[in-house]
Enzyme design. Structure first.
Site, PDB file in Angstrom:
ATOM      1  N   CYS A 130     -26.819-105.137 -23.155  1.00 53.06           N
ATOM      2  CA  CYS A 130     -26.191-104.845 -24.580  1.00 53.06           C
ATOM      3  C   CYS A 130     -25.883-106.304 -25.184  1.00 53.06           C
ATOM      4  O   CYS A 130     -25.220-105.942 -26.569  1.00 53.06           O
ATOM      5  CB  CYS A 130     -24.978-103.887 -24.488  1.00 53.06           C
TER       6      CYS A 130
ATOM      7  N   GLY B 143     -50.439-126.223 -45.246  1.00 53.97           N
ATOM      8  CA  GLY B 143     -49.762-127.212 -46.144  1.00 53.97           C
ATOM      9  C   GLY B 143     -49.030-127.934 -45.792  1.00 53.97           C
ATOM     10  O   GLY B 143     -48.427-128.811 -46.352  1.00 53.97           O
TER      11      GLY B 143
ATOM     12  N   MET C  65     -49.639-130.225 -42.987  1.00 55.95           N
ATOM     13  CA  MET C  65     -50.270-131.639 -42.648  1.00 55.95           C
ATOM     14  C   MET C  65     -51.177-132.120 -43.569  1.00 55.95           C
ATOM     15  O   MET C  65     -51.552-131.326 -44.468  1.00 55.95           O
ATOM     16  CB  MET C  65     -50.692-131.108 -41.228  1.00 55.95           C
TER      17      MET C  65
ATOM     18  N   ARG D 131     -17.266 -98.932 -24.470  1.00 57.86           N
ATOM     19  CA  ARG D 131     -16.520 -99.820 -23.826  1.00 57.86           C
ATOM     20  C   ARG D 131     -15.057 -99.980 -24.007  1.00 57.86           C
ATOM     21  O   ARG D 131     -14.554-100.072 -25.318  1.00 57.86           O
ATOM     22  CB  ARG D 131     -17.087-101.330 -24.078  1.00 57.86           C
TER      23      ARG D 131
ATOM     24  N   TYR E 108     -32.831 -99.982 -19.666  1.00 58.40           N
ATOM     25  CA  TYR E 108     -32.813 -99.786 -21.114  1.00 58.40           C
ATOM     26  C   TYR E 108     -32.266-101.057 -21.647  1.00 58.40           C
ATOM     27  O   TYR E 108     -31.750-102.038 -20.832  1.00 58.40           O
ATOM     28  CB  TYR E 108     -31.932 -98.763 -21.678  1.00 58.40           C
TER      29      TYR E 108
ATOM     30  N   SER F  49     -24.146-102.813 -17.439  1.00 61.04           N
ATOM     31  CA  SER F  49     -24.715-103.301 -18.636  1.00 61.04           C
ATOM     32  C   SER F  49     -24.700-104.904 -18.643  1.00 61.04           C
ATOM     33  O   SER F  49     -23.331-105.237 -18.725  1.00 61.04           O
ATOM     34  CB  SER F  49     -23.968-102.554 -19.715  1.00 61.04           C
TER      35      SER F  49
ATOM     36  N   LYS G   1     -58.855-123.964 -37.118  1.00 62.03           N
ATOM     37  CA  LYS G   1     -59.830-124.205 -38.083  1.00 62.03           C
ATOM     38  C   LYS G   1     -61.100-124.574 -37.623  1.00 62.03           C
ATOM     39  O   LYS G   1     -62.329-124.054 -37.861  1.00 62.03           O
ATOM     40  CB  LYS G   1     -59.336-125.301 -39.258  1.00 62.03           C
TER      41      LYS G   1
ATOM     42  N   GLY H 183     -23.905-107.939 -20.300  1.00 61.64           N
ATOM     43  CA  GLY H 183     -23.175-108.729 -21.643  1.00 61.64           C
ATOM     44  C   GLY H 183     -23.726-110.160 -21.625  1.00 61.64           C
ATOM     45  O   GLY H 183     -23.120-111.058 -21.291  1.00 61.64           O
ATOM     46  N   THR H 184     -25.047-110.119 -22.213  1.00 64.91           N
ATOM     47  CA  THR H 184     -25.523-111.677 -22.015  1.00 64.91           C
ATOM     48  C   THR H 184     -25.019-112.701 -23.036  1.00 64.91           C
ATOM     49  O   THR H 184     -25.223-113.670 -23.162  1.00 64.91           O
ATOM     50  CB  THR H 184     -27.027-111.299 -22.276  1.00 64.91           C
ATOM     51  N   ASN H 185     -24.162-112.037 -24.069  1.00 66.96           N
ATOM     52  CA  ASN H 185     -23.452-113.053 -25.007  1.00 66.96           C
ATOM     53  C   ASN H 185     -22.514-113.692 -24.121  1.00 66.96           C
ATOM     54  O   ASN H 185     -22.479-114.922 -23.864  1.00 66.96           O
ATOM     55  CB  ASN H 185     -22.634-112.411 -25.957  1.00 66.96           C
ATOM     56  N   ASP H 186     -21.732-113.051 -23.319  1.00 63.02           N
ATOM     57  CA  ASP H 186     -20.801-113.518 -22.316  1.00 63.02           C
ATOM     58  C   ASP H 186     -21.398-114.341 -21.220  1.00 63.02           C
ATOM     59  O   ASP H 186     -20.867-115.307 -20.749  1.00 63.02           O
ATOM     60  CB  ASP H 186     -19.551-112.711 -22.365  1.00 63.02           C
TER      61      ASP H 186
ATOM     62  N   ARG I  21     -59.653-133.041 -42.384  1.00 66.25           N
ATOM     63  CA  ARG I  21     -58.518-132.009 -42.338  1.00 66.25           C
ATOM     64  C   ARG I  21     -57.961-131.821 -41.015  1.00 66.25           C
ATOM     65  O   ARG I  21     -58.642-131.696 -39.889  1.00 66.25           O
ATOM     66  CB  ARG I  21     -58.993-130.785 -42.890  1.00 66.25           C
TER      67      ARG I  21
ATOM     68  N   ARG J 102     -60.096-117.223 -40.888  1.00 68.04           N
ATOM     69  CA  ARG J 102     -58.986-117.246 -40.050  1.00 68.04           C
ATOM     70  C   ARG J 102     -58.376-115.913 -39.987  1.00 68.04           C
ATOM     71  O   ARG J 102     -58.694-115.200 -41.213  1.00 68.04           O
ATOM     72  CB  ARG J 102     -58.055-118.388 -40.249  1.00 68.04           C
TER      73      ARG J 102
ATOM     74  N   GLU K 204     -20.986-109.769 -17.260  1.00 73.69           N
ATOM     75  CA  GLU K 204     -20.887-111.012 -18.170  1.00 73.69           C
ATOM     76  C   GLU K 204     -20.245-112.068 -17.663  1.00 73.69           C
ATOM     77  O   GLU K 204     -20.004-112.973 -18.539  1.00 73.69           O
ATOM     78  CB  GLU K 204     -20.412-110.283 -19.272  1.00 73.69           C
TER      79      GLU K 204
ATOM     80  N   ARG L 125     -18.228-100.951 -29.176  1.00 77.04           N
ATOM     81  CA  ARG L 125     -17.070-101.962 -29.030  1.00 77.04           C
ATOM     82  C   ARG L 125     -15.725-101.347 -29.887  1.00 77.04           C
ATOM     83  O   ARG L 125     -15.804-101.248 -31.068  1.00 77.04           O
ATOM     84  CB  ARG L 125     -17.406-103.206 -29.737  1.00 77.04           C
TER      85      ARG L 125
ATOM     86  N   HIS M 173     -49.038-121.221 -52.968  1.00 77.81           N
ATOM     87  CA  HIS M 173     -48.232-121.608 -51.715  1.00 77.81           C
ATOM     88  C   HIS M 173     -47.082-120.881 -51.518  1.00 77.81           C
ATOM     89  O   HIS M 173     -46.726-120.260 -50.369  1.00 77.81           O
ATOM     90  CB  HIS M 173     -47.805-123.213 -51.927  1.00 77.81           C
TER      91      HIS M 173
END
Ligand code: PEP
Ligand code: MG
Length: 876
Positions: free
Chosen positions: A827, A87, A89, A613, A847, A760, A8, A762-765, A78, A334, A741, A557, A451
């Site tokens: 993946c 809204g 603050m 897989r 990828y 590949s 602002k 396996g970023t979850n595991d 303000r 803004r 993984e 899977r 709002h």
């Protein structure tokens, strides 16, 4: 200057520099806020003098004096953070009024009623925000005053009535606080400044920051600015307008205003606003005069400012203005919040108008916001009963059970696990939590800039605002509409694109990618270098993925394919079998199903790569657990229930995620992977032969930690391939690769790449095993970790670039030393998260693979990453 002055403050200064009329004022920078919190809530030594000097300059500009009995300067105080937090603050208006200066204001304005009304508004606001006295104290006094006079509206009270109200307000303050309302205007100013800084750490602001990933360390600025009044008579007004339509993106002047009103009246949605343009008035079917008609001179000036600001900022602006006695003042500009549909239209239009480049257009769209367009809309063929109509405040369709408070919304969603529509007369910032969990929001009062409308658009939640035919009975948890009574828990459907409310659940249809969306996606594909694949196992998922532009399947899977009622029987038979022979016999029943699944996937994907897989989860996941289920399965399978119980006990593991799963199953029961490999190769041969297209399956082994595991399994897969090819007298190309993984796999990637044709991640595991933190059980304590700032984000949603990311970099580098050009992908869930995608680009992956509905998000995020625009913040 946004970081220093807040959004602002920076924009006010900028407008002033452009020669646009802005009421004079000054900004206390965000650095003061940071200092304040770093130093036990005290101000820097120099602040006091600087504020006094700045205030003197404002006094000089306007020729008015703060606290003067003749012609007082009044100011607004303000908040204004770097990122907009509408809204959340505190704000204080009319500051500088006291028992003496109110007389000055009455004289100068020639309107005692206005002066006393302003003073009582100030007492009310200041007492609530700064002194912490609850609203209802003042509302009760106001109601009594109206009752005494036998009137219903505030506007029926005259100057003398307000004087009495003020006296009672002041008594109330004294009664609650034990000391009088501050008459010293400097004390008032410092009180307000302190309250604004304090509101940075109020619960709503903290929640809002958490939902929008805004760091607490940014702090807010405080803007102190001379007041201008839109409520001094019929040549005064106040309003909000946009340089383009924020709902549709159409290139038209769009806005609302109220004659003889204060800004808060517009946002609160208490009175129905008038439109800025005649066109807008017609579109809204309004019978109130447009500004273009009733204040044509002001309209002309405002329209010129609209063009000037849009050309200057080269983006759609959201502006607030006040007209005081015929004179226009700009209070704010803004970058305007907009629906995703509007964002796409504005970006594509502006690129075509030559205002911005195509690259800029791509940068402008928040990838996650595309989600709004990827949600279902109402099926036009479905039967429906319209209950009511309101304003189309935020697009999309949603059904759910009606609830009448934010608290009830959270309860129904979190405890009863039901989808809800939050129905309110109007919403306020306290409702933020309930709004967030609701499928849709319905209000009975308020306009497109109320709002509810602004917040819902920001959240991408469908919203119908101002549906005036609906009567809400908050206490009874009911609503009355069209001669019916609906109670809490009854189902309704909203269409936030048309403003309609329907009884019951109306069926929806899946979204399509057309128009500006499709255009931008074409531009995106010319920029990005990362390929985008999808995680899909069913034909529907694969078809959706293709429709949204997936360039292959990155993860199929296969275990999901075993839960079909007919297949699960054979699967259980396999698990219950005591011998290899028994297992082979059960597996031979599964083979045709698997083969058919793969045939369908290969056909839909038409030669695009498909990574399949092999079985991953621990076997107990396929067995029944409750006594009733055990009895049922025992009957079906013709075995003794005791056998199932015994097998359950034998398969029980303390840490199943670290147990007998992934390739460990393939090592111990080679026949399982052999069957799956056979199904893959038979399907590939079949489709390749039938279609003449090349089909190159990518067979992927999960949870590998040692090269030897992969060597053994690859040998078995190769053997199965040769067997199928010679039986069929037809061969296809194929790859055998692995998931990375486990941390050990990442570290040993150099060796593993000797066997693996691709990796590949396996970023979850990999996240689970790197953090040593269960992906299924970490929810409750992760909340605390995030709240305490230990992790900025949930590492299962947005990749921990510092830790897990380091393992990915190591694996990519070591893998490619062994096998230059090794194909690398991701993946895990992170494949659809823009910040993680940006990381994947920088780590040199080929990828990312994500859920089908996130494919467009990933395409855009990949283009932004290629442009060097992606968000690069990590978890920890
Ligand atoms: C992973 O671990 O990241 C992965 C994609 O596999 P899953 O989620 O099936 O364990
Ligand atoms: Mg996994």
């Amino acid at each position: 200057m946004k970081n220093l002055l807040g959004g602002k403050g920076a924009n006010l200064a900028e407008m002033s520099n452009l020669g646009i009329p802005v009421p004079p004022g000054f900004t206390i920078s965000t650095e003061v806020c940071t200092y304040y919190y770093d130093n036990g809530e005290i101000y820097p030594d120099t602040l006091k003098d600087e504020v006094i000097a700045a205030l003197a300059k404002v006094e000089e500009t306007l020729g008015r004096t703060f606290g003067s009995i003749d012609d007082p300067l009044l100011v607004s105080v303000r908040s204004g953070a770097r990122a907009s937090m509408p809204g959340m603050m505190d704000t204080i208006l009319n500051l500088g009024l006291n028992d003496l200066s109110v007389e000055g204001l009455a004289k100068r304005s020639n309107d005692p009623r206005f002066a006393y009304d302003s003073y009582r508004r100030f007492i009310q606001m200041y007492s609530n925000v700064v002194l912490g006295i609850e609203h209802h104290n003042f509302e009760e006094i106001l109601e009594e005053a109206k009752d005494d006079k036998g009137v219903h509206l505030d506007t029926d009270l005259a100057a003398d009535d307000w004087k009495k109200v003020i006296a009672r307000y002041k008594d109330k303050v004294k009664e609650v606080l034990g000391h009088p309302f501050p008459q010293d205007v400097h004390e008032q100013l410092w009180g307000a400044i302190g309250a604004v800084f304090g509101s940075w750490m109020n619960q709503r602001a903290i929640t809002y920051r958490r939902l929008h990933d805004i760091p607490g360390s940014w702090g807010t600025a405080v803007n102190v600015q001379a007041m201008v009044f839109g409520n001094m008579g019929d040549d005064c007004s106040t309003g909000v307008c946009f340089t383009r339509n924020p709902s549709t993106g159409d290139h038209e002047f769009y806005g609302e205003f109220l004659v003889n009103a204060q800004g808060e009246d517009v946002v609160a949605g208490i009175r129905t606003p008038q439109q800025i343009t005649i066109e807008g008035k017609q579109a809204q079917n309004s019978n109130l005069p447009a500004m273009e008609e009733c204040q044509p001179e002001v309209f002309k000036e405002l329209n010129a400012i609209r063009h000037k600001l849009e050309a200057h900022y080269r983006d759609m602006q959201d502006m607030e203005f006040t007209v005081q006695q015929g004179r226009l003042w700009m209070l704010q500009t803004r970058t305007g919040k907009r629906t995703t549909k509007a964002a796409l239209k504005i970006a594509v239009d502006m690129a075509r108008e030559g205002l911005i480049t195509r690259k800029e257009a791509i940068r402008r769209i928040d990838p996650v916001s595309l989600d709004q367009l990827l949600h279902p809309t109402l099926d036009p063929k479905a039967a429906r009963t319209v209950l009511a109509r309101g304003l189309p405040a935020s697009p999309g369709a949603a059904s759910g059970r009606v609830v009448f408070s934010a608290e009830d919304a959270e309860n129904w969603v979190n405890v009863r696990k039901e989808k809800v529509i939050l129905v309110r007369v109007e919403t306020s910032p306290e409702d933020i939590g309930g709004m967030h969990v609701s499928e849709g929001i319905l209000t009975t009062r308020g306009g497109m800039t109320s709002h509810a409308a602004v917040v819902a658009r920001g959240m991408g939640t469908p919203c119908v605002a101002g549906a005036g035919e609906i009567r809400v009975d908050h206490a009874a948890r009911q609503m009355k509409v069209a001669g019916q009574i609906l109670s809490e828990g009854d189902v309704i459907t909203l269409d936030g694109s048309t403003g309609e409310v329907f009884l019951g659940a109306v069926p929806t249809i899946q979204p399509e990618m057309t128009g500006d969306f499709a255009t931008l996606m074409e531009w995106v594909d010319t920029i990005r270098t990362l390929k985008i694949r999808a995680n899909a196992e069913t034909p529907q998922d694969a078809a959706t993925a293709r429709k949204f532009g997936a360039e292959g399947i990155g993860l199929c899977r296969t275990e999901h394919m075993f839960f079909d009622p007919r297949r699960i029987i054979a699967m259980r038979e396999m698990i219950l079998a005591e011998t290899e022979e028994g297992r082979r016999s059960a597996l031979s029943k599964l083979l045709p199903y698997q083969r058919q699944d793969f045939i369908e996937l290969f056909e839909i994907m038409r030669g695009l790569p498909v990574t399949i897989r092999l079985l991953d989860p621990p076997l107990h996941e396929f067995l029944p657990h409750t006594e009733a289920e055990i009895a049922e399965v025992a009957k079906e399978a013709g075995v003794d229930p005791a056998l199932i119980r015994a097998r359950n006990i034998a398969l029980h593991e303390s840490n199943p995620m670290l147990g007998h799963r992934g390739c460990r199953l393939g090592i111990t029961y080679p026949e399982i992977y052999e069957m799956q490999a056979r199904a893959i190769f038979e399907a590939a041969v079949h489709v390749s032969r039938e279609t003449g297209r090349s089909v190159v399956p990518e067979v992927m082994i999960p949870l590998v930690g040692a090269r030897k595991e992969l060597d053994l399994l690859k040998a078995a897969i190769d053997k199965e391939a040769q067997a199928v090819f010679s039986e069929q007298n037809y061969a296809v190309k194929y790859l055998v690769g692995t998931m990375i993984e486990l941390p050990r796999a990442a570290l040993m990637a150099g060796e593993i790449a000797e066997t693996a044709a691709f990796f590949s991640f396996g970023t979850n595991d990999l996240t689970q095993t790197t953090f040593g933190m269960s992906r299924d059980d970490s929810g409750p304590f992760l909340e605390v970790y995030r709240a305490r700032g230990i992790y900025e984000r949930d590492p299962f949603a947005s990749l921990d670039q510092a830790g897990v990311g380091e393992l990915i970099r190591i694996a990519a580098e070591r893998g490619r030393v062994t096998r230059p050009g090794l194909k690398l992908g991701i993946c895990g869930e992170h494949g659809g998260d823009p910040a993680s995608i940006s990381f994947c680009q920088s780590a040199g992956l080929d990828y990312v693979s994500c859920s089908p509905y996130r494919v467009p998000i990933a395409r855009l995020a990949a283009a932004q990453a290629a442009l060097g625009e992606g968000t690069s913040s990590g978890t920890a």
